[in-house]
Design a protein around this motif. Structure first.
Motif, short mmCIF file in Angstrom:
data_model
loop_
_atom_site.label_atom_id
_atom_site.label_comp_id
_atom_site.label_asym_id
_atom_site.label_seq_id
_atom_site.Cartn_x
_atom_site.Cartn_y
_atom_site.Cartn_z
N ALA B 65 0.86 -1.18 0.00
CA ALA B 65 0.00 0.00 0.00
C ALA B 65 0.89 1.22 0.00
O ALA B 65 2.00 1.20 0.53
CB ALA B 65 -0.91 0.01 1.22
N GLU B 66 0.37 2.29 -0.58
CA GLU B 66 1.13 3.53 -0.65
C GLU B 66 0.36 4.63 0.07
O GLU B 66 -0.80 4.91 -0.24
CB GLU B 66 1.40 3.94 -2.09
N PHE B 67 1.03 5.24 1.02
CA PHE B 67 0.48 6.37 1.77
C PHE B 67 0.81 7.64 1.00
O PHE B 67 1.98 7.98 0.81
CB PHE B 67 1.10 6.41 3.16
N ILE B 68 -0.21 8.34 0.51
CA ILE B 68 -0.01 9.60 -0.21
C ILE B 68 -0.72 10.69 0.58
O ILE B 68 -1.94 10.83 0.51
CB ILE B 68 -0.55 9.53 -1.65
N LYS B 69 0.07 11.44 1.33
CA LYS B 69 -0.49 12.43 2.24
C LYS B 69 -1.26 13.51 1.49
O LYS B 69 -2.31 13.97 1.94
CB LYS B 69 0.62 13.05 3.09
N SER B 70 -0.75 13.93 0.35
CA SER B 70 -1.38 15.02 -0.40
C SER B 70 -2.75 14.63 -0.94
O SER B 70 -3.60 15.49 -1.20
CB SER B 70 -0.49 15.46 -1.56
#
Lengths: 112, 114
Positions: B65-70
């Motif tokens: 999984a990829e955490f993309i804060k924006s």
């Protein structure tokens, strides 16, 4: 798997009767939780405990009470079961903020 | 309180297809995010978690999984699914106001066909 057991695993009861579900852990974790799982709703928090005799309400606590007299046991009581409480109930445990939450095998409760 | 929403409620894929399940969270501060899997008739098992650090998180069974804060997103991916991946998948965020309980999305039911 974490040492969590739930009893009973299946129960059928009638409207208006009291029901107690038990969660037992062997991990000595501080935090314990009760969730209910319903189709289309995911899991929702009923009550949680942050220590012996320390409990608090979750999102869907109406009609439920809990007790924790020992670290290893967390009891969920339906004082007077209703059909809307037909659900699968999961207990979970956690050591705290940086810890993973582990789930028990679940109890399928049917209220007729 | 922090919350998550899952975009896809039912997904059907053929074996070997790639998988991406969407999850968006609501809180702009520090978040702890999780993906759990529930195989038919079983309890929830942790696939992976994000607390901090590398935004690309590797989990069990080939999931990541990829955490993309924006984008407030934490999407689950797997390059090639198998029939045994048929299950329900839940995204969750830790709620710091309820004893570190988890707030779950409504789940995505994945069916992988042979």
């Amino acid at each position: 798997d974490a040492g969590i057991t739930q009893s009973p695993r299946h129960k059928v009861t009638e409207t208006g009767t009291p029901v107690t579900l038990r969660c037992h852990q062997t991990e000595n974790h501080r935090y314990m939780y009760w969730y209910r799982q319903d189709p289309g709703h995911g899991l929702r928090l009923i009550h949680y405990s942050y220590g012996v005799k320390d409990t608090d309400k979750g999102e869907v606590s109406d009609g439920y009470s809990v007790s924790r007299s020992k670290t290893e046991d967390f009891l969920l009581t339906l004082e007077s079961a209703t059909s809307s409480q037909t659900s699968v109930y999961f207990c979970a445990i956690s050591g705290g903020l940086q810890d993973t939450q582990y789930f028990g095998p679940g109890t399928r409760l049917t209220v007729l | 309180a922090q919350s998550v929403s899952q975009h896809n409620h039912h997904v059907i894929l053929s074996e070997a297809a790639s998988l991406e399940l969407g999850c968006n969270y609501s809180y702009g501060g520090t978040v702890n995010l999780f993906w759990y899997v529930q195989y038919p008739g079983q309890h929830l098992q942790l696939l992976l978690k994000y607390f901090s650090g590398d935004p690309l998180v590797k989990g069990i069974k080939g999931f990541e999984a990829e955490f993309i804060k924006s984008k407030f997103s934490f999407n689950l991916r797997k390059p090639s699914v198998q029939w045994s991946d048929t299950a329900e998948y839940f995204c969750a965020v830790r709620d710091s106001n309820s004893g570190y309980a988890l707030n779950f999305g409504k789940g995505t039911s994945l069916l992988v066909t042979p």
